[in-house]
Design a protein around this motif. Structure first.
Motif, mmCIF file in Angstrom:
data_model
loop_
_atom_site.group_PDB
_atom_site.id
_atom_site.type_symbol
_atom_site.label_atom_id
_atom_site.label_comp_id
_atom_site.label_asym_id
_atom_site.label_seq_id
_atom_site.Cartn_x
_atom_site.Cartn_y
_atom_site.Cartn_z
ATOM 1 N N PHE A 1 -0.353 14.112 -6.197
ATOM 2 C CA PHE A 1 0.330 14.641 -5.021
ATOM 3 C C PHE A 1 0.663 13.497 -4.076
ATOM 4 O O PHE A 1 -0.220 12.723 -3.698
ATOM 5 N N ASN A 2 1.946 13.378 -3.708
ATOM 6 C CA ASN A 2 2.403 12.370 -2.748
ATOM 7 C C ASN A 2 3.165 13.073 -1.631
ATOM 8 O O ASN A 2 4.122 13.797 -1.903
ATOM 9 N N ARG A 3 2.763 12.828 -0.379
ATOM 10 C CA ARG A 3 3.453 13.439 0.761
ATOM 11 C C ARG A 3 3.671 12.397 1.850
ATOM 12 O O ARG A 3 2.753 11.667 2.208
ATOM 13 N N ILE A 4 4.899 12.382 2.384
ATOM 14 C CA ILE A 4 5.256 11.478 3.474
ATOM 15 C C ILE A 4 5.795 12.312 4.626
ATOM 16 O O ILE A 4 6.737 13.094 4.462
ATOM 17 N N THR A 5 5.195 12.185 5.796
ATOM 18 C CA THR A 5 5.686 12.818 7.014
ATOM 19 C C THR A 5 5.889 11.735 8.069
ATOM 20 O O THR A 5 5.654 10.545 7.817
ATOM 21 N N THR A 6 6.296 12.154 9.262
ATOM 22 C CA THR A 6 6.458 11.179 10.344
ATOM 23 C C THR A 6 5.114 10.665 10.832
ATOM 24 O O THR A 6 5.058 9.650 11.550
ATOM 25 N N GLU A 7 4.020 11.357 10.475
ATOM 26 C CA GLU A 7 2.696 11.002 10.989
ATOM 27 C C GLU A 7 1.816 10.270 9.982
ATOM 28 O O GLU A 7 0.915 9.535 10.362
ATOM 29 N N GLU A 8 2.062 10.492 8.674
ATOM 30 C CA GLU A 8 1.156 9.897 7.703
ATOM 31 C C GLU A 8 1.776 9.864 6.320
ATOM 32 O O GLU A 8 2.780 10.533 6.041
ATOM 33 N N SER A 9 1.149 9.080 5.457
ATOM 34 C CA SER A 9 1.429 9.069 4.024
ATOM 35 C C SER A 9 0.148 9.449 3.301
ATOM 36 O O SER A 9 -0.926 8.915 3.607
ATOM 37 N N LEU A 10 0.246 10.384 2.380
ATOM 38 C CA LEU A 10 -0.940 10.891 1.681
ATOM 39 C C LEU A 10 -0.676 10.896 0.188
ATOM 40 O O LEU A 10 0.349 11.406 -0.277
ATOM 41 N N GLU A 11 -1.597 10.332 -0.596
ATOM 42 C CA GLU A 11 -1.491 10.334 -2.056
ATOM 43 C C GLU A 11 -2.876 10.563 -2.642
ATOM 44 O O GLU A 11 -3.842 9.895 -2.259
ATOM 45 N N PHE A 12 -2.974 11.537 -3.559
ATOM 46 C CA PHE A 12 -4.246 11.719 -4.250
ATOM 47 C C PHE A 12 -4.033 12.330 -5.624
ATOM 48 O O PHE A 12 -2.995 12.940 -5.911
#
Length: 262
Positions: free
Chosen positions: A239-250
């Motif tokens: 799962f990869n998610r990019i928003t204006t506040e953070e980047s998250l990958e796991f």
């Protein structure tokens, strides 16, 4: 606050659906023997081990867990028209604990499922609010997010609208699109077992349409990979998610489940 809530609602759409408990001395191997997805039942439960990284103003390593528990849904009537969505709704409660002192999060997904195992999402419960999910331009909640039987060789695109209801008045507050592409069969190792599984790439995007409630800008960009073993659903995903506040990958891998496999 409302924007952050809505960000979690729409980005959560891209997080996919997550046998016996106990010590496993030798890891079993499950090969593909059916193309029909499991008909989920109240009491079904799956648990993932998660490892990854979150980047904001600093980098945070993730080592936690995710779980999904199935039960019956009581939210089966759309308040905008008092229309019955399904006689037997399913509620999938996803619980996330990404570790490192971060508080856990809970999201409720409301589905109906056909005889082939295809899953239709019609509402999401988060933060005390219920968001209704409709096909783009439609007026009846329920979009097909997982098509059975697998694999389905052609790309699968879903466009949807998001509604928030206040009593019997419902307002379109967002829209989104998801694409899944079949990429072949692979064997994947998880803490629970080794699985032969169908591999899919996916892409997900959303935006707000109601600046009076939420910021009118892109909410999230999400992409990743999912591995489906039809008798269980997703056994592993990236799962990869990019928003204006953070980047998250796991990466999440199945660690235990209450669903018995033959």
């Amino acid at each position: 606050m409302m924007r952050r809530l809505f960000t979690r609602v729409l980005a959560a759409l891209a997080i996919p659906l997550l046998s016996h408990c106990g010590t496993i001395t030798q890891k079993p191997v499950y090969l593909l023997d059916t193309s029909l997805l499991r008909a989920f039942q109240p009491g079904d439960r799956l648990v993932y081990a998660t490892v990854g990284r979150r980047t904001t103003t600093f980098v945070q390593d993730i080592e936690g867990s995710a779980s999904i528990t199935w039960s019956s849904s009581s939210e089966t009537v759309y308040p905008g028209s008092n229309q019955s969505i399904t006689d037997e709704g399913l509620l999938a409660r996803e619980q996330f604990d990404l570790g490192a002192g971060r508080a856990s999060e809970s999201i409720d997904y409301h589905y109906w499922q056909d005889e082939q195992g295809s899953l239709y999402l019609y509402a999401i419960g988060l933060g005390g609010s219920l968001f209704w999910i409709m096909p783009a331009g439609g007026d009846t909640p329920g979009v097909e997010l997982l098509r059975s039987p697998l694999p389905g060789e052609s790309p699968f695109n879903v466009a949807f609208d998001v509604y928030l209801c206040e009593q019997n008045n419902c307002f379109r507050v967002g829209r989104g699109e998801q694409e899944q592409v079949y990429e072949g069969i692979e064997q994947q190792t998880t803490p629970y077992a080794d699985f032969e599984a169908y591999r899919y790439g996916y892409r997900f995007s959303t935006e707000s349409l109601d600046p009076t409630r939420f910021d009118n800008d892109p909410i999230a960009t999400v992409s990743g990979t999912r591995w489906y073993h039809p008798r269980l659903g997703v056994v592993k995903f990236v799962f990869n998610r990019i928003t204006t506040e953070e980047s998250l990958e796991f990466t999440a891998s199945l660690s235990t489940t209450s669903i018995a496999l033959p």
